[in-house]
Design an enzyme around this catalytic site. Sequence first.
Site, PDB file in Angstrom:
ATOM      1  N   SER A  19       0.811  -1.220   0.000  1.00 56.34           N
ATOM      2  CA  SER A  19       0.000   0.000   0.000  1.00 56.34           C
ATOM      3  C   SER A  19       0.842   1.265   0.000  1.00 56.34           C
ATOM      4  O   SER A  19       0.372   2.326  -0.426  1.00 56.34           O
ATOM      5  CB  SER A  19      -0.940   0.003   1.207  1.00 56.34           C
ATOM      6  N   GLY A  69      -2.062  -4.374   1.102  1.00 54.20           N
ATOM      7  CA  GLY A  69      -2.156  -5.628   1.836  1.00 54.20           C
ATOM      8  C   GLY A  69      -1.141  -6.671   1.423  1.00 54.20           C
ATOM      9  O   GLY A  69      -1.098  -7.756   2.003  1.00 54.20           O
ATOM     10  N   ASP A  78      -4.694   6.982  10.003  1.00 48.08           N
ATOM     11  CA  ASP A  78      -4.332   5.661  10.528  1.00 48.08           C
ATOM     12  C   ASP A  78      -2.926   5.639  11.123  1.00 48.08           C
ATOM     13  O   ASP A  78      -2.521   4.675  11.761  1.00 48.08           O
ATOM     14  CB  ASP A  78      -4.474   4.582   9.457  1.00 48.08           C
ATOM     15  N   HIS A  94      -0.063   5.240   6.856  1.00 48.16           N
ATOM     16  CA  HIS A  94       0.101   5.587   5.447  1.00 48.16           C
ATOM     17  C   HIS A  94       0.376   7.083   5.277  1.00 48.16           C
ATOM     18  O   HIS A  94      -0.394   7.908   5.777  1.00 48.16           O
ATOM     19  CB  HIS A  94      -1.141   5.174   4.653  1.00 48.16           C
TER      20      HIS A  94
END
Length: 228
Positions: free
Chosen positions: A54, A91, A202, A205
């Site tokens: 990602s 992922g 989060d 990222h």
Amino acid sequence: MRNLNPLHLLFVIVLFLSCGDQKQEQEKPVEEKENKEQSNEEGKTKTILFFGDSLTAGMGLDPNEAFPAVIQARLDSLGFKYNVVNAGLSGETTASGKNRVDWVLNQEVDIFVLELGANDGLRGISPEETRKNLQEIIDHVLKKYPDSQIILAGMQIPPNMGPEYTAAFRSIFPDLAEKNEVKLIPFLLEEVAGNLKLNQEDGIHPTAEGHRILAENVWNVLQPMLKK
């Protein structure tokens, strides 16, 4: 010695010049072919393939904000004939990447940037398993494209998995880079990891600004490998 008739002498000169011209004409196509092949090779657009998770995919951002796209923009602005392919998949682990790599290698690759391992670390996968999978990916790339160059993106994880695991995980990347004689980005997330302003909600990222820093971290290793 018998004197040559002026007409005969003229005929000999014309014949000699004609043979010389014919030889040059025979050599010319070979030279032109070699020069054309060299010119085509120099003018060929090369491919840089970013193979990762990602982070490479630019999760949560417009694709044009992910660091591979930032690299493409810089290449274009500097006149480098390289086409960047973003083969990031959110992922992705090293195990799933090992299974997917053959598919992305359907196109010829000149520089292969390998950015995998972060999801392994977050899931507590054995560092030896991660190391083994990354080695198999490197082997597969070099087997299919022996002349390709590889850049390995180093990764680190938070210390919540324990100091032994954290240290073992961190050592995977420099060890593999040295063993395979490939280029190493010491830590892809340098100056970004842990900085709330440079990461999305989060905390994992990077934001668009964070990806610009990632692009700098990549560029420092990539730039010396480029050819105009």
